[in-house]
Design a protein around this motif. Structure first.
Motif, PDB file in Angstrom:
ATOM      1  N   HIS A 164       0.818  -1.221   0.000  1.00 28.68           N
ATOM      2  CA  HIS A 164       0.000   0.000   0.000  1.00 28.68           C
ATOM      3  C   HIS A 164       0.849   1.266   0.000  1.00 28.68           C
ATOM      4  N   THR A 165       2.115   1.153   0.347  1.00 28.35           N
ATOM      5  CA  THR A 165       2.931   2.337   0.602  1.00 28.35           C
ATOM      6  C   THR A 165       3.261   3.128  -0.652  1.00 28.35           C
ATOM      7  N   GLN A 166       2.779   4.375  -0.687  1.00 17.10           N
ATOM      8  CA  GLN A 166       3.172   5.333  -1.713  1.00 17.10           C
ATOM      9  C   GLN A 166       4.025   6.436  -1.104  1.00 17.10           C
ATOM     10  N   ALA A 167       4.078   6.474   0.217  1.00 17.06           N
ATOM     11  CA  ALA A 167       4.775   7.573   0.885  1.00 17.06           C
ATOM     12  C   ALA A 167       5.399   7.110   2.190  1.00 17.06           C
ATOM     13  N   LEU A 168       6.418   7.848   2.598  1.00 16.74           N
ATOM     14  CA  LEU A 168       7.037   7.621   3.904  1.00 16.74           C
ATOM     15  C   LEU A 168       7.591   8.939   4.418  1.00 16.74           C
ATOM     16  N   ILE A 169       7.943   8.936   5.690  1.00 15.74           N
ATOM     17  CA  ILE A 169       8.574  10.109   6.302  1.00 15.74           C
ATOM     18  C   ILE A 169       9.911   9.674   6.886  1.00 15.74           C
ATOM     19  N   ILE A 170      10.949  10.391   6.507  1.00 17.59           N
ATOM     20  CA  ILE A 170      12.285  10.117   7.033  1.00 17.59           C
ATOM     21  C   ILE A 170      12.708  11.303   7.896  1.00 17.59           C
ATOM     22  N   ARG A 171      13.264  11.001   9.055  1.00 17.95           N
ATOM     23  CA  ARG A 171      13.702  12.057   9.969  1.00 17.95           C
ATOM     24  C   ARG A 171      14.982  11.606  10.665  1.00 17.95           C
ATOM     25  N   ASN A 172      15.979  12.489  10.664  1.00 22.85           N
ATOM     26  CA  ASN A 172      17.255  12.171  11.296  1.00 22.85           C
ATOM     27  C   ASN A 172      17.829  10.859  10.748  1.00 22.85           C
ATOM     28  N   ASN A 173      17.680  10.691   9.417  1.00 21.06           N
ATOM     29  CA  ASN A 173      18.216   9.535   8.689  1.00 21.06           C
ATOM     30  C   ASN A 173      17.537   8.207   9.043  1.00 21.06           C
ATOM     31  N   SER A 174      16.343   8.266   9.655  1.00 23.79           N
ATOM     32  CA  SER A 174      15.584   7.053   9.983  1.00 23.79           C
ATOM     33  C   SER A 174      14.170   7.159   9.425  1.00 23.79           C
ATOM     34  N   ALA A 177       7.861   6.658   9.554  1.00 21.90           N
ATOM     35  CA  ALA A 177       6.476   6.318   9.222  1.00 21.90           C
ATOM     36  C   ALA A 177       6.375   5.883   7.769  1.00 21.90           C
ATOM     37  N   LYS A 178       5.500   4.901   7.522  1.00 19.13           N
ATOM     38  CA  LYS A 178       5.200   4.461   6.157  1.00 19.13           C
ATOM     39  C   LYS A 178       3.690   4.466   5.967  1.00 19.13           C
ATOM     40  N   GLU A 179       3.279   4.871   4.790  1.00 16.35           N
ATOM     41  CA  GLU A 179       1.849   4.905   4.476  1.00 16.35           C
ATOM     42  C   GLU A 179       1.278   3.498   4.461  1.00 16.35           C
ATOM     43  N   ASN A 180       0.045   3.357   4.965  1.00 12.32           N
ATOM     44  CA  ASN A 180      -0.670   2.087   4.840  1.00 12.32           C
ATOM     45  C   ASN A 180      -1.967   2.340   4.085  1.00 12.32           C
ATOM     46  N   SER A 181      -2.915   1.439   4.182  1.00 10.96           N
ATOM     47  CA  SER A 181      -4.158   1.564   3.418  1.00 10.96           C
ATOM     48  C   SER A 181      -4.988   2.774   3.828  1.00 10.96           C
ATOM     49  N   LYS A 182      -4.690   3.392   4.976  1.00 13.94           N
ATOM     50  CA  LYS A 182      -5.439   4.565   5.448  1.00 13.94           C
ATOM     51  C   LYS A 182      -5.013   5.851   4.743  1.00 13.94           C
ATOM     52  N   GLY A 183      -3.871   5.818   4.043  1.00 12.11           N
ATOM     53  CA  GLY A 183      -3.474   6.958   3.232  1.00 12.11           C
ATOM     54  C   GLY A 183      -2.416   7.856   3.851  1.00 12.11           C
ATOM     55  N   THR A 184      -1.963   8.800   3.029  1.00 10.86           N
ATOM     56  CA  THR A 184      -0.874   9.705   3.412  1.00 10.86           C
ATOM     57  C   THR A 184      -1.253  10.618   4.569  1.00 10.86           C
ATOM     58  N   LYS A 185      -2.459  11.150   4.546  1.00 16.17           N
ATOM     59  CA  LYS A 185      -2.899  12.087   5.590  1.00 16.17           C
ATOM     60  C   LYS A 185      -2.807  11.449   6.973  1.00 16.17           C
ATOM     61  N   LYS A 186      -3.340  10.242   7.101  1.00 18.94           N
ATOM     62  CA  LYS A 186      -3.309   9.544   8.390  1.00 18.94           C
ATOM     63  C   LYS A 186      -1.874   9.263   8.817  1.00 18.94           C
ATOM     64  N   MET A 187      -1.003   8.945   7.848  1.00 22.00           N
ATOM     65  CA  MET A 187       0.393   8.696   8.173  1.00 22.00           C
ATOM     66  C   MET A 187       1.042   9.946   8.763  1.00 22.00           C
ATOM     67  N   ILE A 188       0.836  11.090   8.104  1.00 23.07           N
ATOM     68  CA  ILE A 188       1.434  12.341   8.590  1.00 23.07           C
ATOM     69  C   ILE A 188       0.899  12.678   9.978  1.00 23.07           C
ATOM     70  N   GLN A 189      -0.398  12.488  10.175  1.00 24.37           N
ATOM     71  CA  GLN A 189      -1.020  12.810  11.459  1.00 24.37           C
ATOM     72  C   GLN A 189      -0.547  11.889  12.581  1.00 24.37           C
ATOM     73  N   SER A 190      -0.048  10.713  12.192  1.00 28.57           N
ATOM     74  CA  SER A 190       0.340   9.725  13.208  1.00 28.57           C
ATOM     75  C   SER A 190       1.702   9.978  13.844  1.00 28.57           C
ATOM     76  N   ILE A 191       2.532  10.800  13.206  1.00 29.99           N
ATOM     77  CA  ILE A 191       3.888  10.958  13.731  1.00 29.99           C
ATOM     78  C   ILE A 191       3.921  11.958  14.893  1.00 29.99           C
TER      79      ILE A 191
END
Length: 263
Positions: A164-174, A177-191
């Motif tokens: 499902h992953t179309q997106a991820l968030i990398i921070r401090n070289n790690s 977060a990775k997108e799941n079936s809930k979508g990019t918005k939920k991924m961003i909100q989860s961090i």
């Protein structure tokens, strides 16, 4: 004549407006849950399991090419309305559904091609909605951030074709977060927001994604979510992301010191 298989989100409406402006002949197969295009006289609200009806509409309109756009919600197979053709094709749809939404679209495209119906790219009439390579903001990623971006892209490339992953968030070289079936918005909100340690959103098409029907989309809401999550940049794929409200997004990014990089 062009057949428009339209789902939800604003992207289909932009396509429809462009087609109307250019006075192209069209009809709509409305694949939204709430019959979003019911006010359009050229629209047909048809279950995805009614292939006979869909093919009849295409034939009646003397159409040999169609376009998919918008989010098409994965159907509940048990609640699908089926006609005779639907009964014939449903085993293929069930098999594809187990692999995810992208696999369902691929199977639909394959079925249509078996009936000599060509599927064209979703941005065929709106090429301005994708971006060529470049940096689109006043701020550019640093050398350190470019290394982080490369690591994030490598992580996306290692995923299987139907993830499902179309997106991820990398921070401090790690990867945080990775997108799941809930979508990019939920991924961003989860961090968890970290004041002095900002992350980068990377959004690319899924591996082996059919770019005719399923381009990843971002817009002003995405940028606003990035600001709330304290992200410092957005990275997209050259000519493979639908970029809504481009001018508003770039102005917002400049104002909030977020870079937009297309690779």
């Amino acid at each position: 004549m062009i057949g428009l298989f339209l789902g939800s989100t604003d992207f289909p409406k932009i396509i429809l407006n462009k087609i109307k402006k250019e006075k192209k002949k069209y009809f709509i197969i409305d694949l939204t849950i709430n019959n979003d295009f019911k006010k359009n006289k050229n629209s047909y609200f048809i279950s995805i399991g009614q292939f006979g009806k869909i093919l009849s509409v295409i034939k009646e309109n003397q159409c040999n090419k169609v376009l998919f756009a918008g989010k098409i919600i994965k159907p509940k197979i048990s609640s699908l309305k089926l006609d005779f053709k639907g009964l014939y094709y449903i085993p293929r749809i069930i098999k594809a559904s187990k692999l995810g939404d992208a696999a369902i679209l691929k199977e639909l495209i394959k079925i249509l091609s078996e009936h000599n119906i060509k599927v064209i790219k979703s941005n065929f009439y709106n090429p301005e909605l994708t971006l060529p390579k470049g940096n689109y903001t006043k701020i550019k990623p640093s050398k350190k951030e470019l290394i982080e971006i490369k690591k994030g892209i490598n992580s996306l490339n290692k995923l299987n074709a139907y993830n499902h992953t179309q997106a991820l968030i990398i921070r401090n070289n790690s990867i945080i977060a990775k997108e799941n079936s809930k979508g990019t918005k939920k991924m961003i909100q989860s961090i968890i927001k970290v004041k002095n340690n900002k992350g980068i959103l990377i959004k690319f098409p899924k591996k082996k994604q059919d770019l005719r029907a399923d381009l990843p989309t971002i817009g002003l809401d995405t940028l606003k979510d990035c600001k709330k999550a304290n992200l410092k940049g957005v990275v997209l794929k050259c000519n493979q992301n639908i970029f809504m409200d481009k001018i508003k997004c770039i102005n917002f990014a400049d104002k909030n010191e977020i870079f937009i990089k297309v690779i």
